[in-house]
Design a protein around this motif. Structure first.
Motif, PDB file in Angstrom:
ATOM      1  N   VAL A   8     -24.761 -21.889 -14.397  1.00 43.24           N
ATOM      2  CA  VAL A   8     -24.194 -23.007 -15.118  1.00 43.24           C
ATOM      3  C   VAL A   8     -23.849 -24.134 -14.168  1.00 43.24           C
ATOM      4  O   VAL A   8     -24.185 -25.285 -14.381  1.00 43.24           O
ATOM      5  CB  VAL A   8     -22.945 -22.565 -15.908  1.00 43.24           C
ATOM      6  CG1 VAL A   8     -22.303 -23.746 -16.578  1.00 43.24           C
ATOM      7  CG2 VAL A   8     -23.338 -21.531 -16.938  1.00 43.24           C
ATOM      8  N   SER A  16     -17.127 -21.617  -5.443  1.00 41.42           N
ATOM      9  CA  SER A  16     -16.737 -20.305  -5.923  1.00 41.42           C
ATOM     10  C   SER A  16     -15.930 -19.581  -4.864  1.00 41.42           C
ATOM     11  O   SER A  16     -16.236 -19.663  -3.683  1.00 41.42           O
ATOM     12  CB  SER A  16     -17.992 -19.483  -6.250  1.00 41.42           C
ATOM     13  OG  SER A  16     -17.680 -18.127  -6.368  1.00 41.42           O
ATOM     14  N   SER A  25     -19.882 -21.373 -10.048  1.00 42.69           N
ATOM     15  CA  SER A  25     -18.851 -21.973 -10.868  1.00 42.69           C
ATOM     16  C   SER A  25     -19.462 -22.934 -11.853  1.00 42.69           C
ATOM     17  O   SER A  25     -20.595 -23.321 -11.742  1.00 42.69           O
ATOM     18  CB  SER A  25     -17.863 -22.731  -9.977  1.00 42.69           C
ATOM     19  OG  SER A  25     -18.515 -23.803  -9.337  1.00 42.69           O
ATOM     20  N   VAL A  26     -18.690 -23.314 -12.852  1.00 38.14           N
ATOM     21  CA  VAL A  26     -19.132 -24.318 -13.788  1.00 38.14           C
ATOM     22  C   VAL A  26     -19.053 -25.659 -13.079  1.00 38.14           C
ATOM     23  O   VAL A  26     -17.991 -26.209 -12.863  1.00 38.14           O
ATOM     24  CB  VAL A  26     -18.255 -24.323 -15.053  1.00 38.14           C
ATOM     25  CG1 VAL A  26     -18.740 -25.370 -16.014  1.00 38.14           C
ATOM     26  CG2 VAL A  26     -18.278 -22.957 -15.693  1.00 38.14           C
ATOM     27  N   VAL A  32     -15.596 -18.450 -12.139  1.00 33.50           N
ATOM     28  CA  VAL A  32     -15.948 -17.645 -13.293  1.00 33.50           C
ATOM     29  C   VAL A  32     -14.762 -17.556 -14.224  1.00 33.50           C
ATOM     30  O   VAL A  32     -13.657 -17.216 -13.819  1.00 33.50           O
ATOM     31  CB  VAL A  32     -16.360 -16.233 -12.859  1.00 33.50           C
ATOM     32  CG1 VAL A  32     -16.496 -15.328 -14.063  1.00 33.50           C
ATOM     33  CG2 VAL A  32     -17.651 -16.295 -12.100  1.00 33.50           C
ATOM     34  N   ALA A 216     -11.603 -16.407 -20.914  1.00 35.33           N
ATOM     35  CA  ALA A 216     -11.878 -17.330 -19.847  1.00 35.33           C
ATOM     36  C   ALA A 216     -10.901 -17.468 -18.726  1.00 35.33           C
ATOM     37  O   ALA A 216     -11.162 -18.229 -17.828  1.00 35.33           O
ATOM     38  CB  ALA A 216     -12.086 -18.694 -20.431  1.00 35.33           C
ATOM     39  N   LEU A 221     -12.042 -22.438 -19.496  1.00 35.16           N
ATOM     40  CA  LEU A 221     -13.076 -23.330 -19.001  1.00 35.16           C
ATOM     41  C   LEU A 221     -12.656 -24.731 -19.390  1.00 35.16           C
ATOM     42  O   LEU A 221     -13.028 -25.236 -20.426  1.00 35.16           O
ATOM     43  CB  LEU A 221     -14.424 -22.950 -19.612  1.00 35.16           C
ATOM     44  CG  LEU A 221     -14.970 -21.650 -19.041  1.00 35.16           C
ATOM     45  CD1 LEU A 221     -16.052 -21.097 -19.939  1.00 35.16           C
ATOM     46  CD2 LEU A 221     -15.487 -21.845 -17.655  1.00 35.16           C
ATOM     47  N   PRO A 471     -20.884 -18.663 -18.849  1.00 32.45           N
ATOM     48  CA  PRO A 471     -19.752 -18.412 -17.939  1.00 32.45           C
ATOM     49  C   PRO A 471     -19.097 -17.044 -18.147  1.00 32.45           C
ATOM     50  O   PRO A 471     -18.524 -16.485 -17.217  1.00 32.45           O
ATOM     51  CB  PRO A 471     -18.772 -19.544 -18.277  1.00 32.45           C
ATOM     52  CG  PRO A 471     -19.622 -20.620 -18.866  1.00 32.45           C
ATOM     53  CD  PRO A 471     -20.687 -19.900 -19.635  1.00 32.45           C
TER      54      PRO A 471
END
Length: 475
Positions: A8, A16, A25-26, A32, A216, A221, A471
């Motif tokens: 992602v 990360s 990571s996003v 995560v 999450a 997120l 994710p």
């Protein structure tokens, strides 16, 4: 096989807490499950690490499919201790995310218990917002489409009309899930024989999911990771159980909106033509529809729907969905070329979705291939897109494939990718001609890069749903 590299975020674990090659990571901002924005620190963070481990286990359950996977195999493939795997799987079972599914024959010791993901534990909605059509799909936790709707839409009709259409179709597609209305197999708008929820197949209601938060992490997120909603995908707690991963509650509860039907809907992924800023959740100057520039599309849809929303380019979403197929190679590099109302590409390099620092990567259609050629809606001249679409409009598919193949040659030579995947409605209308034509141009240039067509007519919408699901599995 650890396929946890930043699918992602697309930055190979940059940002990360697990370093390069770890769970991406996003957008490299939140790790995560977005654990309170824990990112960029090399040091260990126990709640984040627990979410990381659970994501590894969940991803292996996802890719194992119906065959399932044993705890011993989970330990071997994650590098976790058997005790850690037992604790994680116990929590996942308590959450309704995993279940036991029989035993494997003994090879001399105790028969191994097989675990499977429970796909009906949660759902996500994917929306493909095209220039003239809206497609909405509902997918389960395994990414399998269970309902779909398509409706004409004019992207230039104004923001209020478009927002209203998205609102209606998202709510409608949720109501067409198997068991959503209290009856088996609610009929979808586009029937496909044998597909539950689209043609009256047998519907199975999801199990109840306990807890007061969700999937999450401590801060979810959140917006810094490209998602709207004050606590992103989860609210105030984590993935599992009272001793759960980065939290103290469960998967659903207040996460998203379970609705009257009882479905745990985690969020809505929206894919539309670029350029756009996926972190800010705003479109750029969409070719042909510049009025969308700077509109807070993600945040406004989140407010209306009462769900977390993620926004990305249509090509990125489709590429993400293709990369997350269970049969996709671990370090795959490919280009998804989408020919529909426009022309663009989604890039997966070394197993990671490549957006570029400003989500600008993959603007494939706006490379100049004919100096002083016809004007393009982007402001340039002789762009690949205007030449290819003109050939499609004339009904000259061989010429359209030749032009598309010329662009594919440039892309393969530039990036040394492993394969090319074609999609979009123009390709779907004559897939053999496009696949064969593009392949012939590549071969004529001395490139043996394989070419294939996307198998699903809803590849963009299904990929948009993966913006929400990925994710959860550390992608």
């Amino acid at each position: 096989m650890n396929r946890s590299v930043g699918m992602v975020g697309g930055v190979s674990g940059v940002g990360s807490p697990w370093g390069a090659g770890g769970v991406g990571s996003v957008a490299g901002v939140a790790g995560v499950a977005g654990v309170a924005g824990v990112a960029g620190e090399a040091g260990a963070n126990l709640p984040a690490l627990r979410s990381h481990n659970a994501a590894l286990v969940l991803d292996l359950l996802r890719t194992a499919g119906e065959a399932g996977i044993s705890r011993l195999e989970l330990a071997e493939r994650t590098g976790l201790t058997p005790q850690a795997v037992s604790k994680i799987t116990a929590r996942l079972r308590a959450e309704g995310l995993a279940r036991e599914a029989g035993h494997r024959a003994s090879t001399g010791g105790k028969p191994r218990t097989v675990l499977r993901l429970v796909p009906t534990a949660a759902y996500a909605v994917g929306v493909h917002l095209d220039r003239d059509e809206l497609t909405a799909v509902l997918v389960d936790l395994a990414g399998v489409r269970v309902a779909v709707r398509r409706t004409p839409l004019d992207l230039g009709a104004g923001t209020e009309a478009v927002f209203g259409a998205v609102d209606r179709e998202v709510r409608a597609v949720r109501g067409e899930a198997p068991g959503a209305s209290g009856v088996p197999g609610a009929v979808g708008a586009v029937g496909e024989p044998g597909v539950p929820g689209e043609s009256g197949g047998e519907g199975v209601a999801p199990p109840p999911v306990a807890g007061s938060a969700g999937l999450a992490g401590a801060a979810g997120l959140a917006e810094s990771a490209g998602y709207a909603g004050s606590a992103g995908l989860a609210g105030a707690a984590g993935l599992a159980g009272s001793a759960g991963d980065a939290g103290s509650a469960g998967l659903a509860g207040s996460v998203g909106d379970a609705g009257a039907a009882g479905l745990a809907v985690l969020g809505v992924g929206v894919a539309m033509p670029g350029p756009l800023d996926h972190l800010a959740g705003t479109p750029g100057r969409v070719t042909g529809h510049p009025s969308w520039e700077g509109v807070p599309l993600r945040d406004e849809l989140s407010r209306r729907l009462g769900l977390p929303v993620a926004l990305d380019k249509d090509t990125n979403a489709a590429a993400l969905g293709l990369a997350l197929r269970p049969d996709a190679p671990a370090a795959d590099s490919f280009a998804y070329l989408h020919l529909g109302t426009g022309l663009g590409s989604g890039l997966v390099l070394g197993g990671a979705l490549h957006r570029g620092a400003r989500t600008g990567a993959g603007e494939f259609g706006h490379q100049t291939v004919l100096l002083d050629g016809p004007p393009c809606g982007c402001g340039g001249r002789g762009c690949l897109e205007v030449l290819c679409l003109a050939a499609v409009a004339r009904g000259d598919v061989p010429e359209a494939a030749r032009v598309l193949g010329t662009g594919a040659v440039n892309l393969v030579r530039l990036l040394d990718i492993d394969r090319v995947v074609l999609g979009g409605r123009a390709v779907a209308a004559d897939p053999e001609a496009f696949v064969g034509g593009v392949g012939a141009v590549l071969a004529g240039a001395g490139l043996g890069t394989p070419v294939s067509g996307a198998t699903s007519p809803y590849a963009v919408a299904e990929g948009a749903a993966q913006l929400i699901l990925a994710p959860i599995f550390g992608k």
